[in-house]
Each structure stands twice: as structure tokens, then as C-alpha cells.
Design an enzyme around this catalytic site. Structure first.
Site, PDB file in Angstrom:
ATOM      1  N   ASP A  35       3.086   2.528   1.198  1.00 36.37           N
ATOM      2  CA  ASP A  35       2.315   1.389   1.681  1.00 36.37           C
ATOM      3  C   ASP A  35       3.205   0.222   2.103  1.00 36.37           C
ATOM      4  O   ASP A  35       3.660  -0.554   1.259  1.00 36.37           O
ATOM      5  CB  ASP A  35       1.366   0.952   0.540  1.00 36.37           C
ATOM      6  CG  ASP A  35       0.481  -0.194   0.961  1.00 36.37           C
ATOM      7  OD1 ASP A  35      -0.194  -0.767   0.082  1.00 36.37           O
ATOM      8  OD2 ASP A  35       0.458  -0.525   2.165  1.00 36.37           O
ATOM      9  N   ASP A 219       1.064  -1.879   8.820  1.00 35.32           N
ATOM     10  CA  ASP A 219       0.603  -1.568   7.477  1.00 35.32           C
ATOM     11  C   ASP A 219       0.192  -0.101   7.317  1.00 35.32           C
ATOM     12  O   ASP A 219      -0.928   0.285   7.672  1.00 35.32           O
ATOM     13  CB  ASP A 219      -0.586  -2.479   7.145  1.00 35.32           C
ATOM     14  CG  ASP A 219      -1.098  -2.284   5.743  1.00 35.32           C
ATOM     15  OD1 ASP A 219      -2.069  -2.980   5.366  1.00 35.32           O
ATOM     16  OD2 ASP A 219      -0.537  -1.432   5.014  1.00 35.32           O
TER      17      ASP A 219
END
Ligand code: 1VS
Length: 329
Positions: A35, A219
Site C-alpha cells: 500500500d 495509491d
């Protein structure tokens, strides 16, 4: 030195990407969600309530000869979608794609929210954001990549996410054969912990790029491409059946629609997301109504170039030069 790890979409909607990580001695292999939008490495563990951990692979520090409790340390994280987790901290050997960090902070979950409990395909997250975003108290801990950077051939990693196929996270090197076009570089702003950058313009359906810049984050931990309403409307005005569906909390359209592409300029190059990648998935099994991969960021306050955008490119997260590189795939 370098590392190279395969990553796989978790389901038919490419909701998240799963990468196996080895923790401890002997190795305990956990499937984690890498992430770039957060900076904590946290895992389901032997300390997670049994009812919550059911169905998840867990990390047991007591079974690792190299695990050490980080005394007095705790962590707690809440993501924008209101999912959350918290717990205490160990240090242990963590190996990703063949590259090992000998003393990595591994955040053990003593509490996890429902969304994570139900998401049994992952055992936690491996944050690849900037260290400033780490939630461990009283002293913030470094991410796995931050700990690895100085020993890697180059202080950078690349994300090559794919639609319904195996992709890769490479550490310390750029495999340019993964890209079709040149890499466009632009400064990265890590001050908020995210990989922030500015796209210089955008276009729909292969038209010429306009000069409306878009500032957002790269992201890997967010599924969708989330942009301002004027961009979202400019796109869906080209989709005959598109409409906002309250129950789905987003724009939906007939699955049979031939969606236009969406392009954005970055670092002097143009990244084009084919329309097919913006047709994310039927709203429910067998439905002929599909959910859009491009949605509004209006109530978020930040634009997010999530997996829908990242799938169209080879993305270079260059910590050493504080820059992001994007190349068409
Ligand atoms: C939908 C997930 N993304 C976010 O919440 C988010 C937001 C955000 C803020 C407000 C409202 C919605 C989103 C800003 S930056 C940002 N990005 C991150 O927070 C990156 N980490 C997401 C980890 C994450 C949250 N929920 C999950 C469920 C499964 C797998 C991973 C996750």
C-alpha cells in the site's frame, strides 16, 4: 542488491493486489496488500481475537526465533473508508521478493475492523508510503522499503499491476521491458506520507490533453481512480447510459457500453487508461449494470490515482530522487 515479488489481483474486480511476504524464522508466509497510500506494516497475528482471525493466515511471534517485542510500542490506524486496526509491535526478519530486512517493525493486530475481518484473502498491509505516515507510538517506525533502501542497488521500487493477471513489485531496479513507452518523471511530495504528484492535464477518448492540472496521490492501496467532479462528468458525458446510483454510491452504466479511454499527462509523457479498465465490474453477479472505475473524489478532499490508473502504467516510486515515474504499458 534487488528484490522482485509477484502480485496478484484478489478477485475478478481487481479490488486489491496480494503479495506474499516471509516473516520470522522459520519463515511464516503471509499474503499482504502492498500500500503506497500508508506507512504501517501490520498483520493478523496470534494476538488477534480468534473470532476476527478466523480464515486469515496469521503471524505468531512466539514461533519465530528472531522476533523481539518492541516494548512499550503500540499502533492504531484508521483509513479514509473508516476501516481500522490497532495493536502492539514486534521486530523481526521480513523478506520480500528475496530481499531481507533483518529488523523490521511488524505491527501485530489486537483489534481489526469488520472490513478487514471479512477480507480473508489478505493478512494485513505492507505500507510503502513515507515514514512520516507511520502510526507507531511513542516512536514512529520505518517502512520495509525505507529500511531496505540503503542496501538496494537503487533507492526505488516499481509497481506493475495488471488486470486479472500476475504483476510485480520490483525493488532496487527498473525493468524497462515492462513498459511500452518512455518513463515520464515528476516531483513526488511525501510530506503527508503519500506519494503526491501533479498531472499536467487530461483528456477523454484520445483527444488532445487539456491544461487542467490534477494534483493527487499514487495509491496502490485504493482500488479506484478518484478525481474531481468536473473531470468525472467530462468523462461520463460520453457514456450514454451512465448515471449516479445512490445504492452503489457511484456512477454505473450498461456493461455493454464501449467506454472511452482516459488520458493524463505526467512528466512530459501521456498515460492512457483504456476504457476497458474503467469498466470495473457488474454491480452484482450476473447484472448487466456495471460500476465505474473512475469515481468522484469530491467528498474525500484528495484525488487518488488508485489501481485503475496504476494498471495502465509501470510506475517508478523513486525515493532517492523524491520523484514518481510513469510509463505507458
Ligand atoms: C479506500 C481506501 N483508501 C482510503 O481510505 C484513502 C483515502 C480516503 C479518504 C476519505 C475517504 C475515502 C478514501 C484518502 S488516501 C487513501 N488511501 C489509503 O488509505 C491507502 N490505504 C488503504 C488501505 C485500505 C483501506 N481499506 C481497505 C480494505 C482492504 C484493503 C486495503 C484497505
Amino acid at each position: 542488491q534487488t528484490g522482485s515479488a509477484n502480485t496478484n489481483p484478489s478477485d475478478s474486480a481487481d479490488d486489491e493486489y496480494i503479495t506474499n511476504v516471509s516473516i520470522g524464522t522459520p519463515a511464516q508466509v503471509l499474503p499482504l496488500d502492498f500500500d503506497t497510500g500508508s506507512s504501517d506494516l501490520w498483520v493478523f497475528s496470534s494476538e488477534t481475537p480468534k473470532s476476527s482471525a478466523s480464515g486469515h493466515v496469521t503471524y505468531s511471534p512466539s514461533k519465530s526465533s528472531t522476533a523481539k517485542k518492541l516494548s512499550g510500542a503500540s499502533w492504531s490506524i484508521t483509513y479514509g473508508d473508516h476501516s481500522s486496526s490497532s495493536g502492539d509491535v514486534y521486530t523481526d526478519k521480513v523478506t520480500v521478493g528475496g530481499f531481507s530486512v533483518s529488523s523490521q517493525a511488524v505491527e501485530s493486530a489486537t483489534k481489526v475492523s469488520t472490513q478487514f475481518v471479512q477480507d480473508t484473502v489478505i493478512s494485513g498491509l505492507l505500507g510503502l508510503g513515507f515514514d512520516v505516515g507511520n502510526t507507531v507510538k511513542p516512536r514512529a517506525q520505518k517502512t520495509w522499503f525505507s529500511n531496505a533502501a540503503n542496501s538496494l542497488a537503487q533507492p526505488l521500487f516499481t509497481a506493475d499491476l495488471k488486470h486479472q493477471q500476475t504483476g510485480s513489485y520490483n525493488f532496487g531496479f527498473i525493468d524497462t521491458t515492462l513498459a511500452k513507452g518512455p518513463i515520464g518523471y515528476t516531483p513526488a511530495d511525501g510530506s503527508e506520507g503519500y506519494w503526491g504528484f501533479t498531472a499536467t492535464g487530461y483528456s477523454v477518448g484520445g483527444a488532445k490533453l487539456n491544461r487542467n492540472s490534477i494534483t493527487g496521490i499514487a495509491d496502490t492501496g485504493t482500488t479506484l481512480l478518484l478525481l474531481d467532479d468536473d473531470v468525472v462528468n467530462a468523462y461520463y458525458n460520453n457514456v450514454e447510459s451512465a448515471q449516479y446510483d445512490d445504492s452503489q454510491q457511484g456512477v454505473v452504466f450498461d456493461c455493454s457500453e464501449d467506454l472511452p479511454s482516459f488520458s493524463f499527462g505526467v512528466g512530459g509523457t501521456t498515460i492512457t487508461i483504456p476504457g476497458s479498465l474503467i469498466n470495473l465490474t457488474p454491480v452484482s453477479d450476473g447484472s448487466s449494470t456495471c460500476f465505474g472505475g473512475l469515481q468522484s473524489s469530491a467528498d474525500i478532499g484528495i484525488n487518488i490515482f488508485g489501481d485503475v490508473a496504476l494498471k495502465a502504467a509501470l510506475v517508478v516510486f523513486d525515493l532517492g530522487n523524491e520523484r514518481l515515474g510513469w510509463a505507458q504499458k
